[in-house]
Design a protein around this motif. Structure first.
Motif, mmCIF file in Angstrom:
data_model
loop_
_atom_site.group_PDB
_atom_site.id
_atom_site.type_symbol
_atom_site.label_atom_id
_atom_site.label_comp_id
_atom_site.label_asym_id
_atom_site.label_seq_id
_atom_site.Cartn_x
_atom_site.Cartn_y
_atom_site.Cartn_z
ATOM 1 N N ALA A 68 0.827 -1.211 0.000
ATOM 2 C CA ALA A 68 0.000 0.000 0.000
ATOM 3 C C ALA A 68 0.859 1.257 0.000
ATOM 4 C CB ALA A 68 -0.925 -0.011 1.219
ATOM 5 N N ALA A 69 1.959 1.236 0.754
ATOM 6 C CA ALA A 69 2.845 2.397 0.783
ATOM 7 C C ALA A 69 3.457 2.658 -0.592
ATOM 8 C CB ALA A 69 3.938 2.188 1.829
ATOM 9 N N ALA A 70 3.828 1.573 -1.294
ATOM 10 C CA ALA A 70 4.393 1.732 -2.640
ATOM 11 C C ALA A 70 3.347 2.267 -3.604
ATOM 12 C CB ALA A 70 4.941 0.395 -3.134
ATOM 13 N N PHE B 242 13.166 -10.033 10.681
ATOM 14 C CA PHE B 242 12.907 -9.653 9.290
ATOM 15 C C PHE B 242 11.438 -9.280 9.061
ATOM 16 C CE2 PHE B 242 16.082 -13.118 9.412
ATOM 17 C CZ PHE B 242 17.212 -12.379 9.120
ATOM 18 N N SER B 243 11.070 -8.072 9.433
ATOM 19 C CA SER B 243 9.692 -7.605 9.226
ATOM 20 C C SER B 243 9.568 -6.618 8.070
ATOM 21 C CB SER B 243 9.171 -6.946 10.509
ATOM 22 O OG SER B 243 9.022 -7.896 11.531
ATOM 23 N N ASP B 244 10.695 -6.110 7.585
ATOM 24 C CA ASP B 244 10.652 -5.114 6.518
ATOM 25 C C ASP B 244 10.661 -5.799 5.151
ATOM 26 O OD1 ASP B 244 10.682 -3.038 8.349
ATOM 27 O OD2 ASP B 244 12.871 -3.006 8.426
ATOM 28 N N ALA B 245 9.879 -5.248 4.239
ATOM 29 C CA ALA B 245 9.784 -5.822 2.895
ATOM 30 C C ALA B 245 10.147 -4.784 1.835
ATOM 31 C CB ALA B 245 8.372 -6.349 2.652
ATOM 32 N N LEU B 246 10.698 -5.258 0.725
ATOM 33 C CA LEU B 246 11.002 -4.434 -0.433
ATOM 34 C C LEU B 246 9.944 -4.671 -1.505
ATOM 35 C CD1 LEU B 246 14.817 -5.283 -0.739
ATOM 36 C CD2 LEU B 246 13.797 -3.349 0.477
ATOM 37 N N VAL B 247 9.644 -3.649 -2.291
ATOM 38 C CA VAL B 247 8.689 -3.778 -3.396
ATOM 39 C C VAL B 247 9.471 -3.596 -4.695
ATOM 40 C CG1 VAL B 247 6.562 -2.894 -4.431
ATOM 41 C CG2 VAL B 247 6.846 -2.852 -1.938
ATOM 42 N N PHE B 248 9.292 -4.531 -5.618
ATOM 43 C CA PHE B 248 10.035 -4.497 -6.876
ATOM 44 C C PHE B 248 9.077 -4.726 -8.039
ATOM 45 C CE2 PHE B 248 9.765 -8.891 -5.661
ATOM 46 C CZ PHE B 248 9.588 -9.585 -6.844
ATOM 47 N N GLN B 249 9.546 -4.417 -9.242
ATOM 48 C CA GLN B 249 8.749 -4.633 -10.447
ATOM 49 C C GLN B 249 9.593 -5.354 -11.498
ATOM 50 O OE1 GLN B 249 7.454 -1.126 -12.701
ATOM 51 N NE2 GLN B 249 5.488 -2.122 -13.119
ATOM 52 N N ARG B 250 8.973 -6.277 -12.210
ATOM 53 C CA ARG B 250 9.642 -6.946 -13.312
ATOM 54 C C ARG B 250 9.676 -6.013 -14.509
ATOM 55 N NH1 ARG B 250 13.023 -10.627 -12.671
ATOM 56 N NH2 ARG B 250 12.550 -11.596 -14.670
ATOM 57 N N GLN B 251 10.868 -5.615 -14.893
ATOM 58 C CA GLN B 251 11.054 -4.713 -16.019
ATOM 59 C C GLN B 251 12.160 -5.267 -16.910
ATOM 60 O OE1 GLN B 251 11.891 -0.714 -14.643
ATOM 61 N NE2 GLN B 251 10.040 -0.591 -13.389
ATOM 62 N N GLY B 252 11.782 -5.621 -18.145
ATOM 63 C CA GLY B 252 12.767 -6.133 -19.087
ATOM 64 C C GLY B 252 13.484 -7.367 -18.609
ATOM 65 N N ILE C 178 11.449 -0.654 -6.401
ATOM 66 C CA ILE C 178 10.773 0.636 -6.544
ATOM 67 C C ILE C 178 10.377 1.246 -5.203
ATOM 68 C CG2 ILE C 178 9.910 0.086 -8.856
ATOM 69 C CD1 ILE C 178 7.195 -0.577 -7.588
ATOM 70 N N TYR C 179 10.512 0.469 -4.106
ATOM 71 C CA TYR C 179 10.156 0.982 -2.773
ATOM 72 C C TYR C 179 10.855 0.121 -1.715
ATOM 73 C CZ TYR C 179 7.472 2.455 1.275
ATOM 74 O OH TYR C 179 7.129 2.944 2.517
#
Length: 401
Positions: free
Chosen positions: A156-158, A371-381, A387-388
């Motif tokens: 949601a934050a991303a 480990f409670s923090d998560a990264l947000v990523f996107q598949r690009q190429g 991305i967050y």
């Protein structure tokens, strides 16, 4: 003659007793770790990654801790609830005092009643649902992984940084423990982010035709779809979204988006999908200088993994490696097979891992959480672009349309 035979029988009996004692001593010297994983069935991609992570961790310790050999006892729970409970029971009968796995929330939820029988020390990874409410206060549970609400908070934050205020969001969720429990967290954090849920669509696990669901989503005209679906069902969903040409700017799911199995299965349908993960391939985590043999810099750890398996690790590989490695390190520091000493070593542990800082703390309802923090990523190429959060981002989100 009778006396000589009696002596021989006595010697033979004594020899058998000595042999039995030696076998018993050898068995006691071996430290057994139970590993119940989804090695077949719907969640096999999760379980296969879990097994790889545990195997690589055992390799890092060269198969020994505290001067004793390790025996990893793998059991296939076949991604089935009943079999999951049976697998745990079999491991307990095998004499294990320590557990790692399973990999999916569904299998872990099904394993809990069997675990309660004797409550061995359990370093659980991959469980984003079920385990906190039921076992969070148990002192013998050590949880390595963000929970569902951690994932959805990051999602949601991303999305808040990508979409305008009040943007419409659709949710597709599976009719299982993961889907239903995740839905509550999505509602909470999407609302707090100032976005609006305009559709919530349920799908049955194993369903082959998702067109009716996708038609309803299309009619809602969302700017993003959050997909609370895992493993084989997410493969089916991604393929059918592509075939249906569902023109939604952003498609979001969980860690599956970062797995090689999912990417290979869906092919070019993966482009633009957004995932959430505690481990991002290519991140420059420094490792632990005190135990670089176990927790080297991330690029070196990724190389070790690829050298062994022929492809790069995903979030599940990293999570289960970390879980097994922290347990093995605790056994080594405890000097042997004493669960109380191992527990104390886990409580005191503070290491740098492929997942980040490995330190157990009381967080929310879990006594031992890391480990409670998560990264947000996107598949690009064909690659992951973080991305967050912005301080670790390697690029910006791109609309699929």
């Amino acid at each position: 003659m009778i006396g000589r035979r009696k002596v021989l029988l006595q010697i033979s009996a004594a020899g058998l007793a000595v042999a039995a004692a030696c076998v018993g001593a050898r068995a006691e010297d071996t430290i057994k770790i139970g590993a119940a994983y989804e090695l077949s069935g719907n969640f096999v991609s999760f379980g296969a990654a879990g097994k790889r992570g545990v195997e690589l961790a055992a390799d890092a310790f060269q198969g020994r801790v505290a001067g004793k050999p390790i025996e990893i006892v793998f059991k296939d729970n076949r991604s089935d609830a009943q079999t999951a409970a049976s697998a745990i029971n079999e491991l307990l009968q095998h004499g294990v005092k320590y557990l790692v796995g399973p990999a999916s929330s569904v299998s872990i939820a099904a394993s809990i009643p069997a675990w309660r029988q004797s409550k061995p020390l359990w370093v659980a990874s991959g469980a984003t649902t079920a385990i906190e409410e039921q076992l969070g206060q148990e002192p013998n549970l050590y949880h390595i992984y963000p929970y569902t609400y951690d994932y959805q908070r990051a999602t949601a934050a991303a999305l808040k940084t990508i979409l305008p205020a009040g943007a419409p969001i659709a949710v597709i969720y599976a009719d299982d423990n993961y889907g239903r429990s995740s839905l509550a967290a999505v509602r909470k954090y999407v609302g707090e982010a100032g976005l609006k849920i305009v559709a919530e669509e349920l799908i049955r696990p194993g369903a082959n035709d998702l067109n009716p669901t996708l038609t309803k989503v299309r009619m809602a005209r969302p700017q993003a779809v959050i997909n609370l679906v895992q493993a084989a069902d997410l493969i089916t969903l991604a393929k059918q979204i592509q075939i249906a040409r569902l023109n939604v700017p952003y498609l979001v799911s969980g860690g599956d988006v970062g797995s090689v199995e999912w990417q290979q299965s869906v092919g070019d349908a993966q482009e633009g999908w957004i995932g959430v993960t505690p481990f991002a391939l290519g991140a420059q985590r420094a490792g632990d200088s005190r135990r670089a043999d176990i927790f080297p810099p991330q690029d070196e750890w990724e190389k070790r993994f690829k050298d062994k398996y022929g492809f790069p690790p995903n979030w599940n590989d990293a999570a289960h490696y970390t879980a097994a490695a922290m347990l093995l390190l605790a056994l080594d520091q405890a000097g042997g097979d004493d669960p109380q000493k191992v527990s104390a070593a886990l409580n005191a542990m503070d290491v740098q891992t492929p997942m980040g800082r490995g330190k157990f703390e009381k967080i929310n309802n879990t006594l031992h959480q890391a480990f409670s923090d998560a990264l947000v990523f996107q598949r690009q190429g064909g690659r992951n672009v973080v991305i967050y959060p912005k301080d670790v981002a390697t690029g910006a989100a791109k609309s699929r349309g």
